[in-house]
Design an enzyme around this catalytic site. Structure first.
Site, PDB file in Angstrom:
ATOM      1  CB  SER A 132     -27.362  12.492 -19.169  1.00  0.00           C
ATOM      2  OG  SER A 132     -28.006  12.822 -20.645  1.00  0.00           O
ATOM      3  CE1 TYR A 145     -23.972  16.416 -18.520  1.00  0.00           C
ATOM      4  CE2 TYR A 145     -24.740  15.347 -20.640  1.00  0.00           C
ATOM      5  CZ  TYR A 145     -24.830  15.942 -19.178  1.00  0.00           C
ATOM      6  OH  TYR A 145     -26.108  15.829 -18.626  1.00  0.00           O
TER       7      TYR A 145
END
Length: 266
Positions: A132, A145
């Protein structure tokens, strides 16, 4: 040649994983689609659909053995399974964070340990880790995250160093925000924390919700097409940004003080 390349993809029930299955199947690849709940794959284009939980080694080995038995090889492994939690580090549920790391980080290691021995036998293969853009810079209330996706970057770099002599390539894909169920799942997983109006971080949570509501997101089909084109290249680069907004791309090149200033203002 049709059905020559065997591709195993994790996390195919929704989002990028699902789109990749359809696109790569259309390109003539032999796609093995997997998810914890195989029923979620029933309408998906794939040569084989299997139940696979990346946190359970028994489940992984059962699936990998079935792929090898049927197709005799795995050319490309796409580690796509993953999800997100929101919450300030002071408040986030540690056990839920551990469960997320089990999928986002240790799930990749589990898959690598099961698939690399098969690739080594053929002395070729590709490992594609879906990271990501959040693995490139930290954001408030998104720390766990981001940490998991920072780890994906490190795992990918390590694999490239360890496996190059076996002609096994590794890359990490760094997508930006896309139109998938990702953010709905995020809220479902974190609702009890981010909806707490008594929290001393409630201003962060409200600001984040407002930002996500107006945030522009890329079409997941377009992003998956770009990813599929990338992974079928003969030689892979170390990393690829996909569907990343210009401002986010710029932030990754900012010095620390400027990046933190930008994130505080956001």
């Amino acid at each position: 040649m049709k059905n020559e390349i065997v591709i195993l993809i994790t996390g195919c029930s929704t989002g990028i994983g699902r789109e990749l299955c359809n696109i790569l199947s259309q390109k003539g690849c032999t796609v093995v689609a997997t998810a914890r709940n195989v029923e979620a794959l029933k309408d998906l284009s794939a040569s084989l659909k299997l139940s696979l939980d990346v946190t359970q080694k028994e489940s992984i080995h059962r699936a990998v053995n079935e792929v090898i038995s049927k197709f005799h090889k795995i050319d490309i492994l796409i580690n796509n399974a993953g999800y997100s939690l929101r919450g300030a580090l002071e408040e986030i549920d540690v056990n839920r964070s551990k469960s997320m790391f089990d999928v986002n980080v240790f799930g990749i290691i589990n898959m690598v340990q099961a698939v690399v021995p098969e690739m080594r036998k053929k002395r070729c293969g590709k490992i594609i880790n879906i990271g990501s853009i959040s693995g490139k810079f930290a954001q408030p209330i998104n720390g766990t995250y981001c940490a998991s996706k920072f780890a994906v970057e490190a795992l990918s770099d390590t694999l490239r160093l360890e496996l190059h002599s076996y002609n096994i390539q590794t890359t990490v894909i760094e997508p930006g925000p896309m139109k998938t169920n990702f953010f709905k799942a995020l809220v479902d997983n974190s609702g009890d924390v981010i909806k707490n109006e008594k929290s001393c971080y409630s201003h962060f949570y409200k600001s984040d919700a407002q930002y996500r509501n107006k945030q522009k997101r890329a079409d997941s089909k377009v992003a998956a097409q770009a990813i599929s084109d990338t992974i079928l290249k003969k030689r892979l680069n170390a990393r690829y940004k996909v569907a990343v907004p210009f401002t986010y791309k710029m932030v990754t090149y900012f010095p620390d003080f400027l990046r933190e200033y930008f994130m505080k203002k956001r």
